[in-house]
Scaffold this motif. Structure first.
Motif, short mmCIF file in Angstrom:
data_model
loop_
_atom_site.label_atom_id
_atom_site.label_comp_id
_atom_site.label_asym_id
_atom_site.label_seq_id
_atom_site.Cartn_x
_atom_site.Cartn_y
_atom_site.Cartn_z
N LEU A 199 12.17 -15.50 3.40
CA LEU A 199 12.80 -14.32 4.00
C LEU A 199 14.27 -14.59 4.32
O LEU A 199 15.14 -13.78 4.00
N VAL A 200 14.56 -15.72 4.92
CA VAL A 200 15.94 -16.06 5.27
C VAL A 200 16.81 -16.15 4.01
O VAL A 200 17.91 -15.61 3.96
N ASP A 201 16.28 -16.82 2.98
CA ASP A 201 17.04 -16.94 1.73
C ASP A 201 17.27 -15.58 1.08
O ASP A 201 18.34 -15.32 0.54
N ALA A 202 16.26 -14.71 1.13
CA ALA A 202 16.40 -13.37 0.54
C ALA A 202 17.45 -12.55 1.28
O ALA A 202 18.25 -11.84 0.67
N VAL A 203 17.45 -12.65 2.60
CA VAL A 203 18.45 -11.92 3.40
C VAL A 203 19.84 -12.45 3.11
O VAL A 203 20.79 -11.68 2.93
N LYS A 204 19.98 -13.77 3.03
CA LYS A 204 21.28 -14.35 2.71
C LYS A 204 21.76 -13.89 1.34
O LYS A 204 22.93 -13.55 1.16
N ALA A 205 20.85 -13.88 0.37
CA ALA A 205 21.22 -13.45 -0.98
C ALA A 205 21.63 -11.98 -0.98
O ALA A 205 22.60 -11.59 -1.63
N ALA A 206 20.93 -11.15 -0.22
CA ALA A 206 21.26 -9.73 -0.15
C ALA A 206 22.62 -9.51 0.50
O ALA A 206 23.33 -8.57 0.16
N ARG A 207 22.97 -10.39 1.41
CA ARG A 207 24.27 -10.28 2.10
C ARG A 207 25.38 -10.98 1.34
O ARG A 207 26.52 -11.00 1.78
N GLY A 208 25.04 -11.62 0.23
CA GLY A 208 26.03 -12.32 -0.56
C GLY A 208 26.36 -13.71 -0.06
O GLY A 208 27.35 -14.30 -0.44
N VAL A 209 25.52 -14.23 0.81
CA VAL A 209 25.71 -15.59 1.32
C VAL A 209 24.95 -16.52 0.40
O VAL A 209 23.77 -16.35 0.17
N THR A 210 25.63 -17.51 -0.12
CA THR A 210 24.99 -18.41 -1.07
C THR A 210 24.18 -19.48 -0.35
O THR A 210 24.52 -19.90 0.75
N THR A 211 23.10 -19.89 -1.00
CA THR A 211 22.31 -21.01 -0.48
C THR A 211 22.56 -22.26 -1.32
O THR A 211 21.91 -23.26 -1.13
N GLN A 212 23.52 -22.17 -2.24
CA GLN A 212 23.87 -23.32 -3.08
C GLN A 212 24.73 -24.28 -2.27
O GLN A 212 25.52 -23.87 -1.44
N LYS B 139 0.83 -1.22 0.00
CA LYS B 139 0.00 0.00 0.00
C LYS B 139 0.86 1.26 0.00
O LYS B 139 0.54 2.23 -0.70
N ASP B 140 1.96 1.25 0.74
CA ASP B 140 2.80 2.44 0.88
C ASP B 140 3.95 2.51 -0.12
O ASP B 140 4.79 3.40 -0.03
N ALA B 141 3.96 1.58 -1.08
CA ALA B 141 5.03 1.58 -2.08
C ALA B 141 4.97 2.86 -2.91
O ALA B 141 3.88 3.41 -3.13
N PRO B 142 6.11 3.34 -3.36
CA PRO B 142 6.12 4.54 -4.21
C PRO B 142 5.27 4.31 -5.46
O PRO B 142 5.17 3.19 -5.96
N GLU B 143 4.67 5.37 -5.93
CA GLU B 143 3.83 5.26 -7.12
C GLU B 143 4.64 4.69 -8.28
O GLU B 143 5.77 5.09 -8.53
N GLY B 144 4.08 3.71 -8.96
CA GLY B 144 4.74 3.09 -10.10
C GLY B 144 5.69 1.97 -9.73
O GLY B 144 6.29 1.36 -10.61
N ALA B 145 5.84 1.68 -8.45
CA ALA B 145 6.75 0.61 -8.02
C ALA B 145 6.20 -0.74 -8.46
O ALA B 145 5.00 -0.99 -8.37
N THR B 146 7.07 -1.58 -8.97
CA THR B 146 6.69 -2.94 -9.38
C THR B 146 7.77 -3.91 -8.95
O THR B 146 8.88 -3.50 -8.62
N TRP B 147 7.47 -5.18 -8.98
CA TRP B 147 8.46 -6.21 -8.74
C TRP B 147 8.07 -7.41 -9.60
O TRP B 147 6.91 -7.64 -9.88
N PRO B 148 9.07 -8.18 -10.03
CA PRO B 148 8.79 -9.34 -10.87
C PRO B 148 7.89 -10.35 -10.14
O PRO B 148 7.98 -10.51 -8.93
N LYS B 149 7.04 -11.03 -10.90
CA LYS B 149 6.12 -12.01 -10.31
C LYS B 149 6.85 -13.16 -9.63
O LYS B 149 6.30 -13.79 -8.74
N ASP B 150 8.08 -13.43 -10.06
CA ASP B 150 8.83 -14.53 -9.45
C ASP B 150 9.87 -14.05 -8.44
O ASP B 150 10.74 -14.79 -8.03
N SER B 151 9.74 -12.79 -8.00
CA SER B 151 10.70 -12.25 -7.02
C SER B 151 10.44 -12.85 -5.65
O SER B 151 9.37 -13.40 -5.37
N ALA B 152 11.42 -12.72 -4.79
CA ALA B 152 11.28 -13.22 -3.41
C ALA B 152 10.12 -12.52 -2.71
O ALA B 152 9.37 -13.15 -1.95
N PHE B 153 9.94 -11.22 -2.99
CA PHE B 153 8.86 -10.49 -2.34
C PHE B 153 7.50 -11.01 -2.79
O PHE B 153 6.59 -11.19 -1.97
N ALA B 154 7.35 -11.29 -4.08
CA ALA B 154 6.10 -11.84 -4.59
C ALA B 154 5.86 -13.24 -4.01
O ALA B 154 4.73 -13.57 -3.62
#
Length: 127
Positions: free
Chosen positions: A85-98, A52-67
């Motif tokens: 959430l844990v996987d997204a945080v790890k990815a953002a920090r550069g920690v691999t889940t592979q 609801k509070d996202a900036p006007e015009g903000a979008t994210w891919p349908k297959d994104s972690a947020f979606a």
């Protein structure tokens, strides 16, 4: 008490005003806290607030972690949401889940194979 006036051992902690007042930062904090504590209703509400509070015009891919997070919450899957959430945080920090690559072996494979396993799946210890 203002967050910008908190004290630490080394002196006052200065937090920039916009960071404190940023509603999306609060929404993200609420979302992660709700997921971490298993509060499905709180997580759903925080997710709705972020959208609801996202900036006007903000979008994210349908297959994104947020979606994917939104889909898990809509299904009532708080455990799945936590994993996303844990996987997204790890990815953002550069920690691999592979998984780590398999170690190369030299000879000695016969003992493991003879025991009915495959190389790299069993650990045989002799005391």
């Amino acid at each position: 008490m203002s967050l910008s006036s908190l004290q630490s051992v080394n002196g006052p902690i200065r937090v920039p005003g916009p960071l404190i007042e940023n509603g999306q930062a609060r929404n993200a904090h609420d979302l992660t806290k709700a997921i971490r504590t298993g509060d499905l209703d709180g997580a759903k509400q925080a997710y709705k607030n972020i959208v609801k509070d996202a900036p006007e015009g903000a979008t994210w891919p349908k297959d994104s972690a947020f979606a994917e997070l939104g889909k898990a919450l809509a299904k009532g899957d708080i455990a799945g949401a936590k994993t996303i959430l844990v996987d997204a945080v790890k990815a953002a920090r550069g920690v691999t889940t592979q998984p780590a690559p398999a170690a190369e072996t030299q000879g000695g494979d016969a003992a493991t194979t003879a025991a009915g396993g495959s190389v790299g799946t069993n650990l045989n210890l002799v005391a």
